[in-house]
Design a protein around this motif. Structure first.
Motif, PDB file in Angstrom:
ATOM      1  N   PRO A   1       0.831  -1.207   0.000  1.00 25.55           N
ATOM      2  CA  PRO A   1       0.000   0.000   0.000  1.00 25.55           C
ATOM      3  C   PRO A   1       0.863   1.254   0.000  1.00 25.55           C
ATOM      4  O   PRO A   1       1.964   1.229   0.550  1.00 25.55           O
ATOM      5  CB  PRO A   1      -0.797  -0.097   1.312  1.00 25.55           C
ATOM      6  CG  PRO A   1      -0.244  -1.236   2.064  1.00 25.55           C
ATOM      7  CD  PRO A   1       0.758  -1.972   1.241  1.00 25.55           C
ATOM      8  N   MET A   2       0.370   2.338  -0.600  1.00 24.07           N
ATOM      9  CA  MET A   2       1.186   3.550  -0.619  1.00 24.07           C
ATOM     10  C   MET A   2       0.951   4.391   0.631  1.00 24.07           C
ATOM     11  O   MET A   2      -0.063   4.255   1.310  1.00 24.07           O
ATOM     12  CB  MET A   2       0.975   4.364  -1.896  1.00 24.07           C
ATOM     13  CG  MET A   2      -0.351   5.056  -2.060  1.00 24.07           C
ATOM     14  SD  MET A   2      -0.443   5.959  -3.650  1.00 24.07           S
ATOM     15  CE  MET A   2       0.650   7.366  -3.336  1.00 24.07           C
ATOM     16  N   ASP A   3       1.924   5.246   0.943  1.00 22.85           N
ATOM     17  CA  ASP A   3       1.831   6.177   2.069  1.00 22.85           C
ATOM     18  C   ASP A   3       0.583   7.050   1.869  1.00 22.85           C
ATOM     19  O   ASP A   3       0.479   7.757   0.870  1.00 22.85           O
ATOM     20  CB  ASP A   3       3.107   7.033   2.071  1.00 22.85           C
ATOM     21  CG  ASP A   3       3.090   8.125   3.125  1.00 22.85           C
ATOM     22  OD1 ASP A   3       2.059   8.287   3.798  1.00 22.85           O
ATOM     23  OD2 ASP A   3       4.120   8.816   3.242  1.00 22.85           O
ATOM     24  N   PRO A   4      -0.382   7.015   2.830  1.00 31.96           N
ATOM     25  CA  PRO A   4      -1.606   7.798   2.631  1.00 31.96           C
ATOM     26  C   PRO A   4      -1.339   9.296   2.496  1.00 31.96           C
ATOM     27  O   PRO A   4      -2.076   9.986   1.794  1.00 31.96           O
ATOM     28  CB  PRO A   4      -2.443   7.506   3.882  1.00 31.96           C
ATOM     29  CG  PRO A   4      -1.646   6.608   4.751  1.00 31.96           C
ATOM     30  CD  PRO A   4      -0.365   6.231   4.065  1.00 31.96           C
ATOM     31  N   ALA A   5      -0.268   9.807   3.110  1.00 32.09           N
ATOM     32  CA  ALA A   5       0.035  11.251   3.000  1.00 32.09           C
ATOM     33  C   ALA A   5       0.504  11.617   1.598  1.00 32.09           C
ATOM     34  O   ALA A   5       0.584  12.794   1.243  1.00 32.09           O
ATOM     35  CB  ALA A   5       1.076  11.654   4.033  1.00 32.09           C
ATOM     36  N   ALA A   6       0.821  10.599   0.773  1.00 30.66           N
ATOM     37  CA  ALA A   6       1.262  10.865  -0.600  1.00 30.66           C
ATOM     38  C   ALA A   6       0.152  10.606  -1.606  1.00 30.66           C
ATOM     39  O   ALA A   6       0.302  10.889  -2.789  1.00 30.66           O
ATOM     40  CB  ALA A   6       2.454   9.964  -0.934  1.00 30.66           C
ATOM     41  N   ASN A   7      -0.944  10.050  -1.103  1.00 32.02           N
ATOM     42  CA  ASN A   7      -1.998   9.610  -2.034  1.00 32.02           C
ATOM     43  C   ASN A   7      -2.913  10.778  -2.387  1.00 32.02           C
ATOM     44  O   ASN A   7      -4.118  10.721  -2.188  1.00 32.02           O
ATOM     45  CB  ASN A   7      -2.790   8.472  -1.390  1.00 32.02           C
ATOM     46  CG  ASN A   7      -3.596   7.700  -2.417  1.00 32.02           C
ATOM     47  OD1 ASN A   7      -3.499   7.985  -3.624  1.00 32.02           O
ATOM     48  ND2 ASN A   7      -4.398   6.761  -1.965  1.00 32.02           N
ATOM     49  N   LEU A   8      -2.317  11.840  -2.899  1.00 25.63           N
ATOM     50  CA  LEU A   8      -3.058  13.089  -3.105  1.00 25.63           C
ATOM     51  C   LEU A   8      -2.942  13.618  -4.527  1.00 25.63           C
ATOM     52  O   LEU A   8      -3.486  14.666  -4.836  1.00 25.63           O
ATOM     53  CB  LEU A   8      -2.527  14.157  -2.132  1.00 25.63           C
ATOM     54  CG  LEU A   8      -2.817  13.903  -0.648  1.00 25.63           C
ATOM     55  CD1 LEU A   8      -2.087  14.922   0.213  1.00 25.63           C
ATOM     56  CD2 LEU A   8      -4.309  13.960  -0.360  1.00 25.63           C
ATOM     57  N   TYR A   9      -2.204  12.912  -5.404  1.00 25.46           N
ATOM     58  CA  TYR A   9      -2.027  13.466  -6.756  1.00 25.46           C
ATOM     59  C   TYR A   9      -3.361  13.463  -7.503  1.00 25.46           C
ATOM     60  O   TYR A   9      -4.159  12.543  -7.357  1.00 25.46           O
ATOM     61  CB  TYR A   9      -0.960  12.677  -7.527  1.00 25.46           C
ATOM     62  CG  TYR A   9      -1.325  11.239  -7.794  1.00 25.46           C
ATOM     63  CD1 TYR A   9      -2.021  10.876  -8.938  1.00 25.46           C
ATOM     64  CD2 TYR A   9      -0.988  10.236  -6.888  1.00 25.46           C
ATOM     65  CE1 TYR A   9      -2.372   9.556  -9.174  1.00 25.46           C
ATOM     66  CE2 TYR A   9      -1.334   8.921  -7.107  1.00 25.46           C
ATOM     67  CZ  TYR A   9      -2.027   8.598  -8.254  1.00 25.46           C
ATOM     68  OH  TYR A   9      -2.394   7.291  -8.478  1.00 25.46           O
ATOM     69  N   PRO A  10      -3.631  14.523  -8.289  1.00 23.21           N
ATOM     70  CA  PRO A  10      -4.894  14.589  -9.026  1.00 23.21           C
ATOM     71  C   PRO A  10      -4.961  13.512 -10.107  1.00 23.21           C
ATOM     72  O   PRO A  10      -3.987  13.251 -10.804  1.00 23.21           O
ATOM     73  CB  PRO A  10      -4.882  15.982  -9.649  1.00 23.21           C
ATOM     74  CG  PRO A  10      -3.809  16.726  -8.926  1.00 23.21           C
ATOM     75  CD  PRO A  10      -2.814  15.718  -8.472  1.00 23.21           C
ATOM     76  N   ARG A  11      -6.122  12.871 -10.182  1.00 25.96           N
ATOM     77  CA  ARG A  11      -6.335  11.725 -11.069  1.00 25.96           C
ATOM     78  C   ARG A  11      -6.972  12.126 -12.401  1.00 25.96           C
ATOM     79  O   ARG A  11      -7.548  13.207 -12.514  1.00 25.96           O
ATOM     80  CB  ARG A  11      -7.337  10.773 -10.438  1.00 25.96           C
ATOM     81  CG  ARG A  11      -6.976   9.771  -9.384  1.00 25.96           C
ATOM     82  CD  ARG A  11      -5.921  10.046  -8.480  1.00 25.96           C
ATOM     83  NE  ARG A  11      -5.676   8.846  -7.670  1.00 25.96           N
ATOM     84  CZ  ARG A  11      -5.033   8.853  -6.540  1.00 25.96           C
ATOM     85  NH1 ARG A  11      -4.547   9.969  -6.037  1.00 25.96           N
ATOM     86  NH2 ARG A  11      -4.825   7.738  -5.869  1.00 25.96           N
ATOM     87  N   ALA A  12      -6.963  11.141 -13.347  1.00 26.23           N
ATOM     88  CA  ALA A  12      -7.700  11.334 -14.603  1.00 26.23           C
ATOM     89  C   ALA A  12      -9.168  11.659 -14.312  1.00 26.23           C
ATOM     90  O   ALA A  12      -9.797  12.443 -15.023  1.00 26.23           O
ATOM     91  CB  ALA A  12      -7.595  10.085 -15.464  1.00 26.23           C
ATOM     92  N   GLU A  13      -9.721  11.071 -13.233  1.00 23.23           N
ATOM     93  CA  GLU A  13     -11.117  11.356 -12.873  1.00 23.23           C
ATOM     94  C   GLU A  13     -11.300  12.847 -12.571  1.00 23.23           C
ATOM     95  O   GLU A  13     -12.345  13.424 -12.876  1.00 23.23           O
ATOM     96  CB  GLU A  13     -11.543  10.538 -11.639  1.00 23.23           C
ATOM     97  CG  GLU A  13     -11.804   9.065 -11.915  1.00 23.23           C
ATOM     98  CD  GLU A  13     -10.534   8.217 -11.969  1.00 23.23           C
ATOM     99  OE1 GLU A  13      -9.413   8.781 -11.944  1.00 23.23           O
ATOM    100  OE2 GLU A  13     -10.651   6.980 -12.047  1.00 23.23           O
ATOM    101  N   ASP A  14     -10.269  13.478 -11.972  1.00 24.50           N
ATOM    102  CA  ASP A  14     -10.349  14.922 -11.708  1.00 24.50           C
ATOM    103  C   ASP A  14     -10.313  15.699 -13.029  1.00 24.50           C
ATOM    104  O   ASP A  14     -11.005  16.700 -13.192  1.00 24.50           O
ATOM    105  CB  ASP A  14      -9.193  15.367 -10.805  1.00 24.50           C
ATOM    106  CG  ASP A  14      -9.252  14.683  -9.448  1.00 24.50           C
ATOM    107  OD1 ASP A  14     -10.274  14.849  -8.760  1.00 24.50           O
ATOM    108  OD2 ASP A  14      -8.302  13.971  -9.085  1.00 24.50           O
ATOM    109  N   GLY A  15      -9.462  15.214 -13.942  1.00 30.02           N
ATOM    110  CA  GLY A  15      -9.416  15.841 -15.269  1.00 30.02           C
ATOM    111  C   GLY A  15     -10.740  15.712 -15.984  1.00 30.02           C
ATOM    112  O   GLY A  15     -11.216  16.662 -16.634  1.00 30.02           O
TER     113      GLY A  15
END
Ligand code: NAI
Length: 385
Positions: free
Chosen positions: A342-356
């Motif tokens: 699993p990834m570090d939850p504090a890093a799991n913030l990058y904007p996704r294609a869904e945001d685009g």
């Protein structure tokens, strides 16, 4: 952690955003600039790539050559950034995702909602990361605002007010300059100019900080410079799925405003105010108490804010560092997949294609509402209704 290999399409010599990506990706030593097709002129792209240190066989003339060259290499790139003009984002992003690459695409993700839905679906089916560069969401104190809202410091959120207003296209005498004119031409820009260019940054930031999505909106779009077909100013009222009321102003004719990206959040128990031109201070007004200044880098901030701050309190932190936080998130996301953890939850913030995609739906809704005298319209992408 081993360095990841990074490639870039667009961002050639003299481009506006290329240097911020090179600084942002390289800052923490997480990504190594390995391949590029940097310019729409093949020879200029090859030459500039080599000048920046790329090996001759990985300084490509165009993105098709880069895809063919990278696809079958054992040491192929781990992430490609697409920083070309908007109308090319869809095809390049689609082809790289389909070939198994992770992608960070510049905004707007595509030109139409349909294309953006296709990208979201392709990324999901290929199980590849497709991020969109809402780079300002990388600021440490923007992430702290999100954490404060999430942990309930403000209580239920009543209102969010976002602005992205500048004055750089205010000169009517310069409106015919080809570098400016194409932005307001529907044949090249699509259904929206200023909202699609800047408004979506502000709208994404409102969604990111509140962790709520836009459901419907009403837009007043105007071309203050009458020769323009597309809007140079828009006022957008919106509603969000968690109950927040939204107000957004975006403009390119606001003389005296420079970058002009600001966010204010008002909840039952307090209010927050942040401005990109002073990114190191966040103003916090708890109900019935005194105005407080939260400084980037001070003790006791959220893990998300700590993870995205590099220089100590009081020192200036710049815009490429916000982009660096997007790259740092992506490095963690790619490594977590490689290591099957699993990834570090504090890093799991990058904007996704869904945001685009949500931005593309908002752009279509703003254009539709603006033409219908501000009628309220559904702002959700069809696939999320
Ligand atoms: P620009 O016009 O300054 O530079 C574009 C670069 O892409 C040039 O070097 C050009 O030669 C190259 N290029 C064009 N077509 C190409 C192709 N087919 N293959 C390879 N290279 C190609 O444009 P700018 O301002 O850097 O914008 C690029 C993208 O970045 C746009 O989508 C824009 O919306 C976005 N952007 C995002 C910002 C953000 O804050 N996230 C800020 C500024 C721009």
């Amino acid at each position: 952690m081993a360095k990841l290999k990074w490639g870039m399409i667009g961002g050639g010599e003299g481009s506006q955003i290329g240097p911020a990506h090179r600084l942002g990706s390289g800052l923490d030593g997480l990504f190594e600039f390995t391949a590029g097709a940097l310019d729409h002129r093949p020879d200029a792209g090859r030459a500039y790539g080599q000048q920046l240190g790329l090996a001759a066989d990985r300084a490509y003339g165009d993105w098709q050559e880069m895809l063919a060259g990278e696809k079958n290499r054992d040491d192929r790139i781990d992430l490609v950034t697409v920083a070309t003009p908007n109308s090319t984002h869809f095809e390049i992003t689609k082809r790289f995702l389909e070939s198994g690459f992770h992608v960070l695409c510049e905004k707007p993700l595509t030109i139409t909602v349909e294309e953006a839905e296709e990208i979201v679906t392709i990324a999901k089916n290929a199980n590849r990361i497709c991020a969109v560069n809402y780079g300002y969401s990388g600021y440490s104190l923007v992430r702290h605002m999100r954490a404060m809202v999430a942990r309930g410091d403000l209580g239920k959120i009543r209102l969010v007010k976002a602005e992205f207003a500048h004055g750089h296209h205010a000169d009517a005498a310069d409106a015919d300059n080809p570098r400016v004119r194409w932005r307001y031409d529907p044949a090249q820009a699509g259904v929206s100019a200023q909202f699609a260019d800047c408004g979506i940054h502000a709208l994404h930031m409102a969604s990111f900080v509140l962790n709520q999505e836009v459901t419907r909106l009403s837009a007043d779009t105007v071309s203050c410079i009458e020769s323009r077909e597309l809007e140079d100013d828009a006022m957008v009222n919106f509603r969000m799925d968690g109950g927040a009321v939204g107000r957004l102003w975006t403009s390119s004719i606001a003389i005296g405003r420079q970058h002009g990206l600001t966010l204010q959040v008002f909840g039952e128990k307090g209010g927050l105010r942040w401005a990109q031109e002073q990114p190191n201070q966040l103003y916090w007004m708890p109900l019935g108490e005194r105005l407080q200044t939260i400084e980037r880098g001070e003790a006791g901030l959220s893990p998300e804010a700590d993870r995205s701050s590099r220089v100590t309190i009081g020192h200036a932190e710049g815009m490429p560092l916000a982009f660096a936080n997007i790259y740092s998130d992506l490095s963690e996301a790619i490594h977590a997949r490689k290591d099957n953890r699993p990834m570090d939850p504090a890093a799991n913030l990058y904007p996704r294609a869904e945001d685009g995609l949500r931005s593309m739906a908002a752009i279509a809704a703003v254009a539709k509402s603006g033409k219908a005298d501000g009628a309220w319209v559904d702002a959700r992408p069809p696939m999320f209704r």
